[in-house]
Write a protein that holds these residues in place. Structure first.
Motif, PDB file in Angstrom:
ATOM      1  N   ARG A 142       0.838  -1.210   0.000  1.00 42.41           N
ATOM      2  CA  ARG A 142       0.000   0.000   0.000  1.00 42.41           C
ATOM      3  C   ARG A 142       0.869   1.253   0.000  1.00 42.41           C
ATOM      4  N   VAL A 143       1.930   1.234   0.815  1.00 40.97           N
ATOM      5  CA  VAL A 143       2.852   2.372   0.884  1.00 40.97           C
ATOM      6  C   VAL A 143       3.500   2.604  -0.474  1.00 40.97           C
ATOM      7  N   LEU A 144       4.006   1.550  -1.080  1.00 39.57           N
ATOM      8  CA  LEU A 144       4.668   1.688  -2.380  1.00 39.57           C
ATOM      9  C   LEU A 144       3.702   2.162  -3.459  1.00 39.57           C
ATOM     10  N   GLN A 155      11.835   0.132   7.072  1.00 42.89           N
ATOM     11  CA  GLN A 155      12.341  -1.105   6.474  1.00 42.89           C
ATOM     12  C   GLN A 155      12.438  -0.958   4.955  1.00 42.89           C
ATOM     13  N   LEU A 156      11.429  -0.380   4.321  1.00 39.91           N
ATOM     14  CA  LEU A 156      11.454  -0.190   2.861  1.00 39.91           C
ATOM     15  C   LEU A 156      12.591   0.749   2.452  1.00 39.91           C
ATOM     16  N   ALA A 157      12.889   1.738   3.287  1.00 39.48           N
ATOM     17  CA  ALA A 157      14.013   2.641   3.000  1.00 39.48           C
ATOM     18  C   ALA A 157      15.337   1.900   3.131  1.00 39.48           C
ATOM     19  N   THR A 158      15.466   1.100   4.176  1.00 39.16           N
ATOM     20  CA  THR A 158      16.683   0.315   4.375  1.00 39.16           C
ATOM     21  C   THR A 158      16.912  -0.652   3.214  1.00 39.16           C
ATOM     22  N   LEU A 159      15.826  -1.199   2.685  1.00 36.08           N
ATOM     23  CA  LEU A 159      15.917  -2.147   1.564  1.00 36.08           C
ATOM     24  C   LEU A 159      16.112  -1.448   0.215  1.00 36.08           C
ATOM     25  N   GLY A 160      16.052  -0.126   0.199  1.00 39.33           N
ATOM     26  CA  GLY A 160      16.296   0.629  -1.030  1.00 39.33           C
ATOM     27  C   GLY A 160      15.078   0.856  -1.906  1.00 39.33           C
ATOM     28  N   ILE A 210      10.616  -1.512  -9.881  1.00 35.01           N
ATOM     29  CA  ILE A 210      10.339  -2.211  -8.625  1.00 35.01           C
ATOM     30  C   ILE A 210       9.383  -3.366  -8.918  1.00 35.01           C
ATOM     31  N   SER A 211       9.901  -4.586  -8.869  1.00 33.66           N
ATOM     32  CA  SER A 211       9.052  -5.746  -9.111  1.00 33.66           C
ATOM     33  C   SER A 211       8.417  -6.199  -7.803  1.00 33.66           C
ATOM     34  N   ARG A 242      19.417  10.045   0.617  1.00 37.58           N
ATOM     35  CA  ARG A 242      18.454   9.251   1.374  1.00 37.58           C
ATOM     36  C   ARG A 242      18.838   9.210   2.847  1.00 37.58           C
ATOM     37  N   VAL A 243      17.832   9.274   3.704  1.00 43.40           N
ATOM     38  CA  VAL A 243      18.014   9.115   5.139  1.00 43.40           C
ATOM     39  C   VAL A 243      17.166   7.924   5.541  1.00 43.40           C
TER      40      VAL A 243
END
Length: 159
Positions: free
Chosen positions: A12-14, A47-52, A73-74, A155-156
């Motif tokens: 949902r966020v993506l 978590q999504l930021a950490t994963l790029g 983004i797949s 990115r932070v």
């Protein structure tokens, strides 16, 4: 196979970010549109930021945006990152496995193959596939899709 709530909210966020490529979005905007707790959503954004998958910015002009185009983004990559660490069955968790059949059971390799087939089927679906020409979804998110801004700052890893 059952998708965890964490992965459901992450998608949902993506999707929300993909529907708002013209601006940075906030956790509170996403939480409101996606019917999610802002606190839980914050953990998922981190978590999504950490994963790029996401870029995040702090401060007055902070916010959240996709780290790369939605076409790159797949769903398979997102699901693998978020779902693979969750054991599909007890026998997949070596630390907590108490199943007495482990040395003779043939179910584990069958389940592993099924999971890989699931992820492989999602590899060909990209985030933009979920958003492009999907006016009803974009309307729910209250967004207008346009091209991403040409310049992004560093990115932070916090939202």
């Amino acid at each position: 196979m059952r998708v965890t709530k964490r992965t459901n909210i992450a998608m949902r966020v993506l999707m929300y970010c993909a529907a708002h490529t013209d601006a940075r979005v906030t956790k509170s905007d996403i939480a409101r549109s996606c019917n999610a707790s802002e606190h839980h959503l914050g953990q998922i954004v981190n978590q999504l930021a950490t994963l790029g998958f996401l870029d995040t910015w702090r401060g007055r002009y902070g916010g959240i945006a996709l780290a790369r185009p939605a076409s790159e983004i797949s769903l398979g990559s997102v699901f693998r990152e978020l779902e693979a660490p969750v054991p599909m069955a007890e026998c997949f968790d070596e630390a907590a496995n108490t199943c007495p059949l482990i040395t003779a059971c043939r179910m584990k390799p069958a389940l592993a193959a099924a999971a890989e087939a699931f992820y492989a089927s999602l590899d060909s679906v990209t985030l933009d596939t979920l958003i492009d020409d999907n006016a009803p979804l974009v309307a729910i998110f209250g967004g207008g899709r346009s091209e991403p801004p040409p310049f992004r700052t560093a990115r932070v890893a916090s939202g």
